[in-house]
Design a protein around this motif. Structure first.
Motif, PDB file in Angstrom:
ATOM      1  N   ARG A   1      -4.791 -21.089 -14.397  1.00  0.00           N
ATOM      2  CA  ARG A   1      -4.777 -21.685 -12.652  1.00  0.00           C
ATOM      3  C   ARG A   1      -3.368 -20.904 -12.329  1.00  0.00           C
ATOM      4  O   ARG A   1      -2.480 -21.190 -13.122  1.00  0.00           O
ATOM      5  N   GLN A   2      -3.325 -21.203 -10.563  1.00  0.00           N
ATOM      6  CA  GLN A   2      -2.003 -21.345 -10.432  1.00  0.00           C
ATOM      7  C   GLN A   2      -0.801 -22.436 -10.158  1.00  0.00           C
ATOM      8  O   GLN A   2      -1.452 -23.974 -10.324  1.00  0.00           O
TER       9      GLN A   2
ATOM     10  N   ALA B   1      -6.127 -24.039  -8.281  1.00  0.00           N
ATOM     11  CA  ALA B   1      -4.122 -23.845  -9.123  1.00  0.00           C
ATOM     12  C   ALA B   1      -4.074 -25.807  -9.489  1.00  0.00           C
ATOM     13  O   ALA B   1      -4.593 -26.819  -8.529  1.00  0.00           O
TER      14      ALA B   1
ATOM     15  N   GLN C   1      -6.962 -27.188  -4.373  1.00  0.00           N
ATOM     16  CA  GLN C   1      -5.903 -27.578  -5.381  1.00  0.00           C
ATOM     17  C   GLN C   1      -6.453 -28.767  -6.050  1.00  0.00           C
ATOM     18  O   GLN C   1      -6.509 -29.867  -5.319  1.00  0.00           O
TER      19      GLN C   1
ATOM     20  N   THR D   1       3.919 -20.194  -9.071  1.00  0.00           N
ATOM     21  CA  THR D   1       4.303 -19.121  -8.074  1.00  0.00           C
ATOM     22  C   THR D   1       4.031 -19.332  -6.565  1.00  0.00           C
ATOM     23  O   THR D   1       3.721 -18.589  -5.712  1.00  0.00           O
TER      24      THR D   1
END
Length: 315
Positions: A204-205, A175, A141, A230
């Motif tokens: 992306r997240q 993410a 991430q 999310t």
């Protein structure tokens, strides 16, 4: 009956990393591993279990690799490690980690204080970190500290966050973690930035990492979820803060986030268990409990299903 918040977001508990950073006390490997397993057993879907920060600068992180080595591959699937260099990724991967959070600050001054280099220098090394994670089949991430305010530079222009998020060198991160490092953001501010990240940067997240300095931790977390996050971060009892960010206080309480969002897996018994888990940890660390849920579950409203007369919750 649960009133699960929609849209849904997963909780990532960061007690063992961001939560412990300011305590000055090193929990044993055994106690950290036990806490990870208790959180997993309760149903917490993701856990940040430590940091590759230098132990002379952040002593509570000294045994992070020992914790990684003690966990099974299945357990590590739910666990994340804070890293700041490609070398950190390689070291953590050698111990068994597969989920990495590559973190640097949007502002140079905080990045210099926190990591010892400019923001550009950290960004330049990100592709190597992505490749190191890819080589072991891992996930990585992009974590942006001081996305809202900086203790040295004040309010941060959202366009600085968006510029980093759109930089081609961030390709391969699955993410983006938007951090209210000082807990100085307001809900409308969070809504605006998360919305812009969702609409104006690569898909992306989106993860939101908040602090409760001004008492808006839960409100900001809910604003982030509604805007598109999310995954959201929290720590047991609201423990934590950044040792290199003057003015930062504890994280948003995991228990408070859970009660506010009421995911399908959460039961009153599991929430009570997490409250008790937090209280035991905080007593051992000599830290205050900032969770409002910890007060709520022991209130006099006995007919409310989330209230417990006993001090013990069973899973």
């Amino acid at each position: 009956m649960n009133y699960t918040l929609e849209p849904h977001a997963q909780l990532r508990d960061v007690t063992l990393r961001d939560g412990l950073q300011l305590t000055g006390k090193l929990l044993s490997t055994e106690k950290k591993v036990q806490l990870v397993r208790e959180l997993i057993r309760a149903g917490v879907p993701a856990i940040e279990i430590g940091s590759m920060a230098r132990p002379d600068l952040v002593p509570p992180m000294a045994n992070t690799l020992e914790v990684v080595s003690a966990l099974s591959a299945d357990e590590l699937e739910k666990c994340w490690i804070w890293v700041a260099t490609p070398g950190h990724v390689a070291l953590a991967a050698d111990a068994g980690a597969r989920n990495f959070q590559y973190c640097f600050s949007v502002t140079d001054s905080h990045n210099q204080a926190n990591i010892g280099r400019t923001t550009e220098a950290s960004l330049a090394k990100l592709p190597e970190a992505v490749e190191a994670a890819r080589e072991v089949g891992g996930r990585i991430q992009l974590c942006l500290a001081t996305s809202f305010t900086c203790p040295f530079e004040g309010i941060v222009d959202p366009n600085r966050v968006l510029a980093i998020a759109n930089d081609p060198r961030t390709e391969g991160t699955e993410a983006i973690v938007i951090c209210d490092t000082l807990g100085q953001a307001a809900p409308a501010q969070v809504t605006d930035l998360i919305t812009r990240v969702r609409e104006e940067t690569p898909p992306r997240q989106i993860v939101f990492h908040g602090h409760d300095t001004w008492g808006l931790g839960v409100s900001n977390t809910l604003a982030a979820i509604v805007a598109g996050a999310t995954m959201v971060d929290g720590a047991l009892g609201g423990l934590g803060g950044c040792p290199f960010a003057p003015g930062a206080s504890g994280n948003t309480s995991s228990e408070d986030i859970l009660f506010a969002t009421q995911p399908a897996w959460l039961t009153p018994e599991k929430l009570s268990h997490l409250v008790n888990l937090a209280e035991g940890l905080l007593v051992e660390l000599g830290e205050p409990n900032r969770s409002k849920t910890a007060q709520g579950v022991r209130s006099n409203a006995k007919v409310f299903p989330w209230v417990f007369e006993s001090d013990e919750g069973e899973i």
